[in-house]
Design a protein around this motif. Structure first.
Motif, mmCIF file in Angstrom:
data_model
loop_
_atom_site.group_PDB
_atom_site.id
_atom_site.type_symbol
_atom_site.label_atom_id
_atom_site.label_comp_id
_atom_site.label_asym_id
_atom_site.label_seq_id
_atom_site.Cartn_x
_atom_site.Cartn_y
_atom_site.Cartn_z
ATOM 1 N N UNK A 146 -19.823 18.088 -49.198
ATOM 2 C CA UNK A 146 -21.210 18.217 -48.728
ATOM 3 C C UNK A 146 -21.257 18.860 -47.337
ATOM 4 N N UNK A 147 -20.376 18.393 -46.455
ATOM 5 C CA UNK A 147 -20.335 18.945 -45.094
ATOM 6 C C UNK A 147 -19.920 20.410 -45.115
ATOM 7 N N UNK B 265 -20.945 26.124 -44.717
ATOM 8 C CA UNK B 265 -20.821 27.425 -45.394
ATOM 9 C C UNK B 265 -22.126 28.218 -45.288
ATOM 10 N N UNK B 266 -23.230 27.553 -45.561
ATOM 11 C CA UNK B 266 -24.527 28.231 -45.488
ATOM 12 C C UNK B 266 -24.830 28.674 -44.055
ATOM 13 N N UNK B 267 -24.440 27.850 -43.086
ATOM 14 C CA UNK B 267 -24.676 28.203 -41.680
ATOM 15 C C UNK B 267 -23.836 29.414 -41.269
ATOM 16 N N UNK B 268 -22.607 29.482 -41.776
ATOM 17 C CA UNK B 268 -21.741 30.620 -41.462
ATOM 18 C C UNK B 268 -22.286 31.919 -42.067
ATOM 19 N N UNK B 269 -22.741 31.831 -43.301
ATOM 20 C CA UNK B 269 -23.313 33.024 -43.957
ATOM 21 C C UNK B 269 -24.525 33.521 -43.170
ATOM 22 N N UNK C 104 -18.738 36.222 -48.723
ATOM 23 C CA UNK C 104 -19.331 35.801 -49.994
ATOM 24 C C UNK C 104 -18.470 34.751 -50.700
ATOM 25 N N UNK C 105 -17.152 34.912 -50.607
ATOM 26 C CA UNK C 105 -16.263 34.015 -51.366
ATOM 27 C C UNK C 105 -15.967 32.715 -50.630
ATOM 28 N N UNK D 2 -17.154 33.852 -31.376
ATOM 29 C CA UNK D 2 -17.291 32.826 -30.343
ATOM 30 C C UNK D 2 -18.556 32.004 -30.530
ATOM 31 N N UNK D 3 -19.593 32.636 -31.042
ATOM 32 C CA UNK D 3 -20.883 31.945 -31.208
ATOM 33 C C UNK D 3 -21.035 31.324 -32.595
ATOM 34 N N UNK D 4 -19.995 31.389 -33.430
ATOM 35 C CA UNK D 4 -20.091 30.875 -34.797
ATOM 36 C C UNK D 4 -20.348 29.368 -34.793
ATOM 37 N N UNK D 5 -21.155 28.887 -35.724
ATOM 38 C CA UNK D 5 -21.437 27.450 -35.786
ATOM 39 C C UNK D 5 -20.173 26.645 -36.082
ATOM 40 N N UNK D 6 -20.001 25.522 -35.404
ATOM 41 C CA UNK D 6 -18.831 24.674 -35.566
ATOM 42 C C UNK D 6 -19.010 23.731 -36.746
#
Length: 426
Positions: A171-172, A177-181, A200-201, A219-223
Motif C-alpha cells: 500500500x505504501x 509510486x503514484x507520487x513519483x510518476x 511506467x514499469x 533531489x526534489x523527488x518525494x521520499x
C-alpha cells in the motif's frame, strides 16, 4: 595463438587463493554462529525464474544476463544473483512445510552478469549471501543486518557504514509510486531512455539511475518515508529499535532503493568509507521481500537477505591495509640423498601426509644444496634429510629452518617427533 581468460573473468592463483579460503571459512563460521545453514543451487536455471523472480524491469534481466538455449531448445540462464535460486529451491523442496521455521540459509558461489568489467566488478564474480524465509518479525531484519555488518568487522574492516531505508508495504509503495510518476512525468523527456521506461514499469528505480543522478528532479523527488502507512512506520521503528539495542550504528537514506523488484520494507546497503577504495563505495546490500516465494509457485512467505561480492570485500581489506593471517609456508620438506634413500623418502612422505603433516619433496633430481634453496623459497619450517648412511643407522636429520638447530631423530619415531614440534607440545 594465445588463448586468454574471457574478458571480465580472472584466475585466482596460489598466493591469492589462500586469502579467499580464509575469508570463506570465516564467513561460514559466522553463519554457523547465527544458525544459518549452507545451500548449494545450480549455476544455471530456467530463464523464467529470473524474469519472474528478479523482475523484467531490472537492468539485470534486460541487459546483463547470460541467456542461451540448451540442446533441447529450453532457455536457460547463468545465475546473475542468488536469491531467486534459493527461493526456487525452498519452494520446489517444500521446505516451507517443515516444522522448524524460519528457514535460514547461506550460499557462496559464482554469479554471472554481462556488464562493463572494472575493478571489483567482474562478469563472473563470487557472491556470498544469506536468506531468512518464513518470518515477518522485524527482529530477524535486525539479525540479518547484524550478520551483514559483522561479516566485514570480524575480518578487520573499520571504515564501513550501514545505510538504511524502508520501502514500506504494498500500500505504501503504491502511494509512493503514484507520487513519483506525478513528480517525474513533467521531466520525462529530460530523463535517459531507461528511466523513461522505468517511470511506467517501476518508477522507484528511477531514483537508482546512475545517468540521471545529478538531475535536479532527483533531489526534489518525494521520499518513500513520507508515504509509509502506520504499519510500515511501526515496522521500520522496531527494526531501528533492535539495532539500537545491539549498539549498531546506521544512517537513514530515504533515497536508498535496491536494484531488484522484489524488495519491500527494510532495504539497506553497507558502504566502505576507506580512502582510495574507489568511486563505487557499496560493498553489499539487501532487504526484505514478501511476494517472491509466491511468484515462483509457493505460498505467501516473507523473507529477508543480503549479498556481497567477495572481490569487493578483498578490495576493501586491501584499501584499509588489513593483512589476513594466512600461512602460506610449508611444514616439512624432505631431502633424499641416494637411490635407497629416495625410495624410503617416498614411503615416509606418504606416511607423514596420512598423519596430517604438510610435506613436499624434490621431483627434479636437484642436488642437496639446490633442494635446501627450494625448501627455503617454499618457506618450509623444517627440512628432513635422509642419506644412505642415515638410512643404514635408522635415523633422519631434522633441521629447524627458523633457529638453524639440527637433530638426529629415529626413523620409526619421526612422525611423532614432527607432530610434537609442529604443535608445540599441544
Amino acid at each position: 595463438m594465445n588463448i586468454n581468460a574471457p574478458r571480465g573473468t580472472q584466475d585466482i592463483l596460489p598466493g591469492t587463493s589462500e586469502k579467499w579460503q580464509y575469508v570463506e571459512k570465516q564467513l561460514a563460521d559466522l553463519c554457523r554462529r547465527y544458525h544459518y545453514k549452507e545451500i548449494r543451487t545450480p549455476i544455471f536455471e530456467h530463464t523464467e525464474l529470473f524474469q519472474r523472480g528478479v523482475g523484467d524491469s531490472t537492468d539485470i534481466v534486460q541487459k546483463e544476463m547470460y541467456t542461451f538455449e540448451d540442446r533441447g531448445g529450453r532457455s536457460v540462464t547463468l545465475r546473475p544473483e542468488g536469491t531467486a535460486s534459493v527461493v526456487r529451491s525452498y519452494v520446489q523442496n517444500k521446505v516451507y512445510g517443515l516444522p522448524n521455521q524460519p528457514t535460514k540459509y547461506y550460499y557462496m558461489g559464482p554469479m554471472f552478469r554481462y556488464e562493463r568489467p572494472q575493478q571489483g566488478r567482474m562478469r563472473q564474480f563470487v557472491q556470498f549471501g544469506i536468506e531468512a524465509l518464513g518470518s515477518d518479525d522485524p527482529a530477524i531484519d535486525a539479525e540479518v543486518l547484524s550478520l551483514a555488518l559483522n561479516s566485514y568487522k570480524e575480518l578487520g574492516l573499520q571504515s564501513v557504514k550501514l545505510v538504511l531505508n524502508s520501502l514500506g508495504d504494498q500500500e505504501s509503495r503504491e502511494a509512493h509510486r503514484q507520487a513519483l510518476i506525478k513528480h517525474f512525468d513533467p521531466h520525462r523527456e529530460e530523463l535517459c531512455s531507461d528511466c523513461q521506461i522505468r517511470l511506467d514499469q517501476n518508477p522507484l528505480r528511477v531514483l537508482d539511475c546512475k545517468k540521471d543522478r545529478d538531475h535536479p528532479a532527483m533531489e526534489a523527488a518525494p521520499s518513500i518515508l513520507e508515504y509509509l502507512n502506520d504499519y510500515s512506520k511501526d515496522y521500520f521503528e522496531r527494526v531501528k529499535q533492535y539495532l539500537d539495542v545491539m549498539g549498531i550504528d546506521y544512517e537513514i537514506d530515504p533515497n536508498l532503493v535496491r536494484g531488484l523488484d522484489y524488495y519491500n520494507h527494510t532495504a539497506f546497503e553497507i558502504m566502505s568509507e576507506a580512502e582510495g577504495f574507489g568511486a563505487i563505495t557499496t560493498l553489499s546490500g539487501g532487504g526484505r521481500y514478501t511476494g517472491l516465494v509466491k511468484e515462483v509457485g509457493g505460498p505467501e512467505t516473507s523473507g529477508i537477505g543480503f549479498a556481497m561480492s567477495i572481490e569487493r570485500l578483498l578490495m576493501a581489506l586491501e584499501a584499509e591495509g588489513v593483512v589476513l593471517p594466512v600461512d602460506e609456508g610449508l611444514e616439512c620438506f624432505i631431502v633424499a640423498l641416494g637411490e635407497q634413500a629416495e625410495r624410503a623418502v617416498i614411503k615416509l612422505t606418504d606416511e607423514l601426509r596420512r598423519a596430517g603433516i604438510q610435506v613436499d619433496k624434490d621431483y627434479l633430481g636437484k642436488k642437496m644444496k639446490a633442494q635446501f634453496k627450494a625448501a627455503d623459497r617454499l618457506g618450509s619450517k623444517y627440512v628432513l634429510v635422509l642419506g644412505e648412511q642415515e638410512l643404514e643407522n635408522g635415523v633422519i636429520n631434522v633441521k629447524d629452518m627458523t633457529t638453524g638447530d639440527q637433530k638426529e631423530v629415529a626413523l620409526d619415531s619421526v612422525i611423532d617427533y614432527m607432530k610434537e614440534e609442529l604443535t608445540g607440545g599441544e
